[in-house]
Design an enzyme around this catalytic site. Structure first.
Site, PDB file in Angstrom:
ATOM      1  CG  ASP A   1      37.113  40.647  37.497  1.00 39.10           C
ATOM      2  OD1 ASP A   1      37.076  41.388  38.638  1.00 39.10           O
ATOM      3  OD2 ASP A   1      37.380  41.047  36.253  1.00 39.10           O
ATOM      4  CE  LYS A   2      32.868  32.102  40.671  1.00 33.47           C
ATOM      5  NZ  LYS A   2      31.235  31.760  40.629  1.00 33.47           N
TER       6      LYS A   2
END
Length: 339
Positions: free
Chosen positions: A166-167
């Site tokens: 995820d970011k």
């Protein structure tokens, strides 16, 4: 040692593809056509099976789709999946270009490369880095940086990426440098032989150890979120509590599968969400945890360990990476009562 298991079966296929935080169909095309002569040993075999045997860099399902699209020929002529080969024919595959793999521009960026060889790149992804271009993030992604680092990755689906973080999750990621290596890594993920361990700060007193076995799919009420839902994809997370404090615990999590937001969703589902998680975090926190989190605005999750069978042979390889500075500082503040 206390151990708890949470299990909610979905009835989904347990052999479903296991692609960390992605769901990618990544055993897809390179852009160069390939040819082979059908050996006599395959005489009488269906075309889709013969193609899969001769071109194992692509999955049988993808080759079947290309047969349907006329991109696989026998002696220059199209055929159906069920066509039986006689042996001696020239089989040609013209891969369908992958727009995701060809449309992105290289952008120089600082990459924390942990390991690099002819088949594989292992890197430590920074917080705030989006892995793959998508709506709202068409530049400045890890893919853009990888294409600048190695322009040859343009020939691979998604620049060789086989899983993603995820970011705002940091830590170890693997990237293939050849189509054969990419296929081998995907198959290891599907066989669940890749070891991925994460360190996470969670809310509350986590049990000593446990296993969450609960299917994950789109949250029917909020489409930007994932959730434990009937009919979701099988998902299994193992966890061990390594430290506890006032309203918090530090967990070591091992992924058995790799669904989107899996650790975040699974730990939230058992009452131990990650604090500061914008999607799954709690609204209220213990005072010490709230003090410690001042200025920390992302989920405290780090991919610390990665182990796999090297795609070019040579046996088992493994890497470890400690938490980044901000997460290490958060853990120290928690140990000192949030100060």
């Amino acid at each position: 040692m206390e151990s708890t298991e949470y299990s909610q079966r979905s009835g989904a296929d347990p052999d479903d593809a296991d692609l960390d935080d992605a769901g990618f169909d990544v055993d897809g095309p390179a852009t160069v056509a390939r040819e082979a002569v059908v050996p006599d040993a395959l005489a009488g075999t269906r075309l889709d099976a013969a193609a899969a045997a001769l071109f194992d860099a692509w999955s049988r399902s993808r080759l079947a789709r290309w047969i349907d699209a006329g991109r696989v020929t026998l002696d220059g002529a199209t055929a159906t999946r069920r066509t039986r080969v006689d042996g001696g024919e020239r089989l040609r595959v013209d891969p369908e270009p992958d727009p995701d793999a060809t449309a992105f521009a290289p952008e120089p960026m600082a990459l924390d490369i942990v390991h690099e060889d002819a088949a594989l790149i292992v890197l430590d992804k920074a917080a705030g880095c989006v892995v793959h271009p998508a709506a709202g993030h068409w530049s400045g992604t890890l893919v853009n940086g990888l294409l600048a680092h190695d322009p040859a990755l343009r020939a691979l689906p998604r620049a060789g990426i086989v899983h993603r973080l995820d970011k705002d999750t940091t830590g170890l990621m693997m990237v293939a440098r050849t189509l054969e290596a990419q296929t081998a890594l995907v198959r290891q993920l599907q066989a669940r032989t890749v070891t991925r361990r994460y360190v996470a700060v969670v809310v509350g007193a986590l049990p000593d150890a446990g296993r969450v076995d609960a299917p994950i799919g789109r949250d029917p009420r909020q489409r930007l979120r994932m959730a434990v839902v009937p009919g979701g994809k099988p998902a299994v997370t193992h966890y061990t509590c390594v430290e506890r404090g006032d309203g918090w615990s530090i967990a070591d999590c091992r992924l058995e599968t790799g669904r989107t937001h899996q650790i975040r969703v699974h730990l939230a589902s058992i009452g131990h969400p990650l604090p500061a998680d914008p999607l799954y975090g709690p609204r209220r926190l213990a005072p010490a945890l709230e003090r410690a989190l001042a200025g920390f605005a992302r989920q405290p999750l780090h991919a610390r360990h990665l182990a796999l069978d090297h795609p070019q042979g040579g046996g088992r390889v493994a890497w470890d990476r400690p938490p980044p500075h901000d997460l290490a500082q958060l853990i120290e503040r928690l140990r000192h009562g949030g100060r």
